[in-house]
Design a protein around this motif. Structure first.
Motif, mmCIF file in Angstrom:
data_model
loop_
_atom_site.group_PDB
_atom_site.id
_atom_site.type_symbol
_atom_site.label_atom_id
_atom_site.label_comp_id
_atom_site.label_asym_id
_atom_site.label_seq_id
_atom_site.Cartn_x
_atom_site.Cartn_y
_atom_site.Cartn_z
ATOM 1 N N ARG A 269 0.850 -1.187 0.000
ATOM 2 C CA ARG A 269 0.000 0.000 0.000
ATOM 3 C C ARG A 269 0.885 1.236 0.000
ATOM 4 N NH1 ARG A 269 -4.610 1.753 4.549
ATOM 5 N NH2 ARG A 269 -5.310 3.629 3.434
ATOM 6 N N ASP A 270 0.447 2.294 -0.679
ATOM 7 C CA ASP A 270 1.218 3.527 -0.779
ATOM 8 C C ASP A 270 0.276 4.708 -0.553
ATOM 9 O OD1 ASP A 270 2.662 5.793 -1.515
ATOM 10 O OD2 ASP A 270 3.691 4.796 -3.161
ATOM 11 N N ARG A 271 0.328 5.287 0.625
ATOM 12 C CA ARG A 271 -0.576 6.381 0.970
ATOM 13 C C ARG A 271 -0.261 7.655 0.173
ATOM 14 N NH1 ARG A 271 -3.515 5.307 5.758
ATOM 15 N NH2 ARG A 271 -2.893 3.356 6.732
ATOM 16 N N GLU A 272 0.987 7.844 -0.201
ATOM 17 C CA GLU A 272 1.316 9.018 -1.016
ATOM 18 C C GLU A 272 0.659 8.898 -2.388
ATOM 19 O OE1 GLU A 272 5.462 9.774 -1.205
ATOM 20 O OE2 GLU A 272 5.690 10.072 0.965
ATOM 21 N N ALA A 273 0.654 7.696 -2.935
ATOM 22 C CA ALA A 273 -0.028 7.504 -4.224
ATOM 23 C C ALA A 273 -1.532 7.717 -4.064
ATOM 24 C CB ALA A 273 0.262 6.103 -4.762
ATOM 25 N N GLU A 274 -2.101 7.232 -2.951
ATOM 26 C CA GLU A 274 -3.535 7.422 -2.704
ATOM 27 C C GLU A 274 -3.895 8.905 -2.652
ATOM 28 O OE1 GLU A 274 -4.039 3.334 -0.030
ATOM 29 O OE2 GLU A 274 -4.318 5.300 0.896
ATOM 30 N N ALA A 275 -2.991 9.709 -2.118
ATOM 31 C CA ALA A 275 -3.262 11.148 -1.996
ATOM 32 C C ALA A 275 -3.472 11.799 -3.353
ATOM 33 C CB ALA A 275 -2.116 11.831 -1.249
ATOM 34 N N LEU A 276 -2.957 11.182 -4.406
ATOM 35 C CA LEU A 276 -3.143 11.743 -5.747
ATOM 36 C C LEU A 276 -4.598 11.678 -6.204
ATOM 37 C CD1 LEU A 276 -0.021 10.183 -7.517
ATOM 38 C CD2 LEU A 276 -0.274 12.530 -6.661
ATOM 39 N N LEU A 277 -5.394 10.811 -5.565
ATOM 40 C CA LEU A 277 -6.811 10.692 -5.916
ATOM 41 C C LEU A 277 -7.698 11.639 -5.116
ATOM 42 C CD1 LEU A 277 -7.165 6.808 -6.178
ATOM 43 C CD2 LEU A 277 -7.411 8.440 -8.063
ATOM 44 N N LEU A 278 -7.226 12.109 -3.981
ATOM 45 C CA LEU A 278 -8.058 12.930 -3.097
ATOM 46 C C LEU A 278 -8.437 14.248 -3.775
ATOM 47 C CD1 LEU A 278 -6.236 12.353 0.322
ATOM 48 C CD2 LEU A 278 -8.303 11.221 -0.558
ATOM 49 N N GLY A 279 -9.723 14.578 -3.657
ATOM 50 C CA GLY A 279 -10.212 15.820 -4.252
ATOM 51 C C GLY A 279 -10.400 15.766 -5.752
ATOM 52 N N LYS A 280 -10.220 14.569 -6.336
ATOM 53 C CA LYS A 280 -10.372 14.414 -7.783
ATOM 54 C C LYS A 280 -11.603 13.545 -8.082
ATOM 55 C CE LYS A 280 -6.255 16.289 -8.429
ATOM 56 N NZ LYS A 280 -5.112 15.408 -8.296
ATOM 57 N N PRO A 281 -12.161 13.676 -9.245
ATOM 58 C CA PRO A 281 -13.208 12.741 -9.649
ATOM 59 C C PRO A 281 -12.575 11.377 -9.935
ATOM 60 C CG PRO A 281 -12.649 14.187 -11.464
ATOM 61 C CD PRO A 281 -11.895 14.701 -10.275
ATOM 62 N N LEU A 282 -13.331 10.336 -9.709
ATOM 63 C CA LEU A 282 -12.820 8.988 -9.956
ATOM 64 C C LEU A 282 -13.074 8.646 -11.422
ATOM 65 C CD1 LEU A 282 -11.459 6.766 -8.244
ATOM 66 C CD2 LEU A 282 -13.699 5.681 -8.077
ATOM 67 N N THR A 283 -12.054 8.789 -12.238
ATOM 68 C CA THR A 283 -12.171 8.561 -13.669
ATOM 69 C C THR A 283 -11.059 7.624 -14.121
ATOM 70 O OG1 THR A 283 -10.713 10.393 -14.278
ATOM 71 C CG2 THR A 283 -13.064 10.900 -13.975
ATOM 72 N N LYS A 284 -11.173 7.201 -15.361
ATOM 73 C CA LYS A 284 -10.134 6.344 -15.933
ATOM 74 C C LYS A 284 -8.784 7.049 -15.886
ATOM 75 C CE LYS A 284 -9.024 3.801 -20.189
ATOM 76 N NZ LYS A 284 -9.492 3.454 -21.557
ATOM 77 N N GLU A 285 -8.783 8.357 -16.123
ATOM 78 C CA GLU A 285 -7.532 9.112 -16.157
ATOM 79 C C GLU A 285 -6.920 9.266 -14.763
ATOM 80 O OE1 GLU A 285 -9.650 9.397 -19.702
ATOM 81 O OE2 GLU A 285 -10.359 10.037 -17.714
#
Length: 325
Positions: A269-285
């Motif tokens: 698991r990589d919490r720093e990578a997870e942070a890249l999704l925060l505040g973003k829409p969940l899309t393919k991109e």
């Protein structure tokens, strides 16, 4: 199999007394240790049957799910609270073994099971996990099913546990006890990367015993899911697996957790990578950006490079499934 002593512990104190003796190993369900003894990979001086100890409970109190170390995989998978509040745990257990094995296997034993690397399980080959410093033939040999994350020049062996991946995504904590102390270790810190000592797989010390596993209740828990990709639909270890949970507010990711199995020498698991999704829409991109960051440390061989594409596809499917819950 070499001769060994057999003891049946009537209390936790007695079990700890016996386990303090060098070369002594606990016996719960026996679904791993007995196989390894038959293969000559494990040669304990004594086994301590801990099956009668009061460590099999499953209860939700104060917003924490407490799973006893001796709770069977079947009992945990079927527990109503687990299925509703932490479905990834149930799904991981149900995908992890046949019904007969789940009935016997304990939760702590599942976490402590050893790799299925063929080099580790055969005395025809050297193995740094089996005999420290002897070598790792998987580096240049058959490594199609080996790890791409957390590897070293001394070991490529995959961690085999399914439920450990789900527990990692759900921030589980492992309670460990010996005579002198009791301590709690986040699952994220429980397993050790192989480095130069692949035979040391966890932070547990000789004479210690897992007593229970705590999983905090959260907004992510009910939305968690487990997806396992494998070579056959029947009982098989993961080529790639994902435990994922995402909670969105106003169309944007507010919380997310993703853990990988089948790719790492430890559950990954990589919490720093997870942070890249925060505040973003969940899309393919946005998922693709996350996958690139999560898998950036991978060191695949030519034979197991396929796992990166498997993992990326599984992550996308698992996140979208969680978001739809």
């Amino acid at each position: 199999m070499r001769p060994f002593e057999f003891h049946r512990a009537a209390s936790i104190g007695e079990a700890l007394d016996l386990l303090a003796q060098p070369g002594t190993h606990p016996l719960a369900g026996g679904t791993t240790i007995i196989d390894l003894m038959k293969l000559g990979v494990e040669n304990p001086v004594a086994l301590v049957d801990i099956g009668a100890l009061p460590l099999g409970g499953i209860e939700l109190t104060n917003d924490v799910l407490r799973i006893g170390a001796l709770a069977s995989n079947s009992a945990v998978a079927a527990e109503r609270t687990v299925r509703s509040a932490f479905p990834a745990i149930s799904e991981a257990l149900l995908s992890g073994a046949s019904g007969q094995i789940r009935n016997a296997a304990s939760m702590a034993g599942n976490l402590l099971q050893r790799t299925r690397c063929a080099f580790f399980r055969s005395h025809d080959w050297p193995c740094n996990k089996r005999v420290a410093g002897s070598g790792c033939p998987a580096q240049e040999g058959a490594n199609t099913h080996h790890a791409v994350l957390g590897t070293s020049e001394h070991c490529l062996a995959v961690n085999p546990s399914d439920v450990a991946v789900a527990l990692l995504a759900l921030d589980a904590v492992i309670a460990i006890r010996c005579h002198a102390t009791a301590r709690e270790v986040p699952l994220a810190d429980f397993y050790r990367l192989p480095g130069i000592t692949p035979h040391v797989e966890t932070v547990m010390h000789p004479g210690e015993l897992i007593t229970h596993i705590d999983v905090p209740k959260s907004r992510l828990g009910p939305k968690s899911t487990y997806l396992k990709l494998r070579g056959r639909a029947s009982y098989e270890f993961a080529s790639a697996s994902v435990a994922a949970a995402v909670f969105c507010e106003t169309g944007l990711v507010a919380e997310v957790a993703v853990a990988l199995g089948g790719l790492g020498t430890v559950p990954w698991r990589d919490r720093e990578a997870e942070a890249l999704l925060l505040g973003k829409p969940l899309t393919k991109e946005t998922i693709a950006v996350f996958c690139r960051a999560l898998l950036a440390p991978a060191r695949p061989t030519e034979a197991n490079r396929y796992k990166l594409d498997l993992a990326s596809g599984a992550i996308h499917r698992a996140l979208m499934r969680s978001a739809a819950c």
